[in-house]
Scaffold this active site. Structure first.
Site, PDB file in Angstrom:
ATOM      1  N   ALA A 124     -42.698  54.374 -11.805  1.00  0.00           N
ATOM      2  CA  ALA A 124     -41.258  54.611 -11.984  1.00  0.00           C
ATOM      3  C   ALA A 124     -40.666  55.100 -10.675  1.00  0.00           C
ATOM      4  CB  ALA A 124     -41.027  55.658 -13.071  1.00  0.00           C
ATOM      5  N   CYS A 125     -39.437  54.670 -10.389  1.00  0.00           N
ATOM      6  CA  CYS A 125     -38.758  55.105  -9.172  1.00  0.00           C
ATOM      7  C   CYS A 125     -37.290  55.362  -9.506  1.00  0.00           C
ATOM      8  CB  CYS A 125     -38.905  54.062  -8.062  1.00  0.00           C
ATOM      9  SG  CYS A 125     -38.164  52.463  -8.450  1.00  0.00           S
TER      10      CYS A 125
END
Lengths: 153, 106
Positions: B8-9
């Protein structure tokens, strides 16, 4: 010319001196192409994103992106800059090849997001990078990138 | 070695799928069974089931963000790694994590 990447969003002779210049170039072009109504606000969105962590990758590539209300339609731009520029990358190499990802904050649509995801993962492949680095035929290059983006990843 | 994980970013557009793909690719190369869930702009992609989570040797979180569904990984060794490190050196990340997990077992 409705595709999220087309010949009008590919720029093979950009001559900017730094990252700031590139982000301004992208934002100005976005306004010219009616992708945004406010180039300046979009430029600041890019800066904000860069602050979170740099979008520099490896082998001279970077993927600046903005997911914001200032973007009206999903767009991908490809820029090839004349000279390499500083960009805080994963391999500490300067950047010359830039994919700018412009996405509206809301309802971007999964089809387009999937295409962007395919583009991002293609950047892990040497074959893809080599073609994008070397091709000088805008039409061919546009078709090639779109094809990759439409492939399942 | 069975590995599950989540990437996830902040924008969820590019780094999330890149890290997932890079780790899965590296896994194939070194003979690890790697499945990465992406928590990005399209929600949860390639979701890890409870069964898959429980069958894994360790859990790799390629993110410094909040991750949905961490309860799936209860009782498993969970290792957090910077997402850009996973893109840059996926093979080294997997090997290092595996080593750390093995060392803890003994």
């Amino acid at each position: 010319m409705n595709d999220l990447l087309n010949e009008n969003t590919v720029f093979l002779n950009v001559d900017e001196k730094d990252k700031d210049g590139i982000l301004k170039f992208i934002s100005t072009k976005a306004q010219e192409l009616d992708i945004t109504d406010d180039a300046d606000a979009l430029y600041h969105d890019f800066l904000e994103r860069e602050k979170e962590f740099s979008t520099g990758l490896q082998d001279g590539f970077a993927i600046p992106h903005a997911r914001t209300n200032n973007v009206k339609k999903v767009t991908v731009m490809y820029l090839r800059n004349k000279n390499s520029i500083e960009w805080q990358t994963l391999d500490d190499q300067p950047v010359k090849y830039i994919f700018a990802l412009l996405v509206p904050e809301k309802s971007a649509g999964d089809v387009h997001l999937k295409m962007i995801s395919s583009l991002a993962t293609a950047l892990l492949e040497d074959d893809f990078k080599n073609t994008v680095i070397s091709s000088n035929d805008k039409n061919e290059l546009t078709r090639f990138i779109l094809k990759i983006m439409k492939e399942e990843n | 070695m069975k590995v599950v994980g989540v990437s996830a970013c902040p924008a969820g557009l590019a780094h999330t799928p890149m890290a997932a793909k890079a780790l899965e690719k590296a896994g194939k190369k070194i003979g690890f069974d790697v499945k990465m869930e992406q928590q990005g702009s399209m929600g949860q992609v390639n979701k890890i089931t409870n069964e898959e989570a429980q069958a894994a040797d360790f859990v790799l979180i390629a993110s410094d963000q909040h991750i949905e569904g961490m309860d799936r990984f209860k009782g498993k060794p969970v290792i957090r790694v910077n997402i850009t490190t996973c893109i840059k050196a996926p093979e080294a990340v997997l090997k290092k994590c595996a080593k750390a997990v093995e060392a803890k077992k003994q």
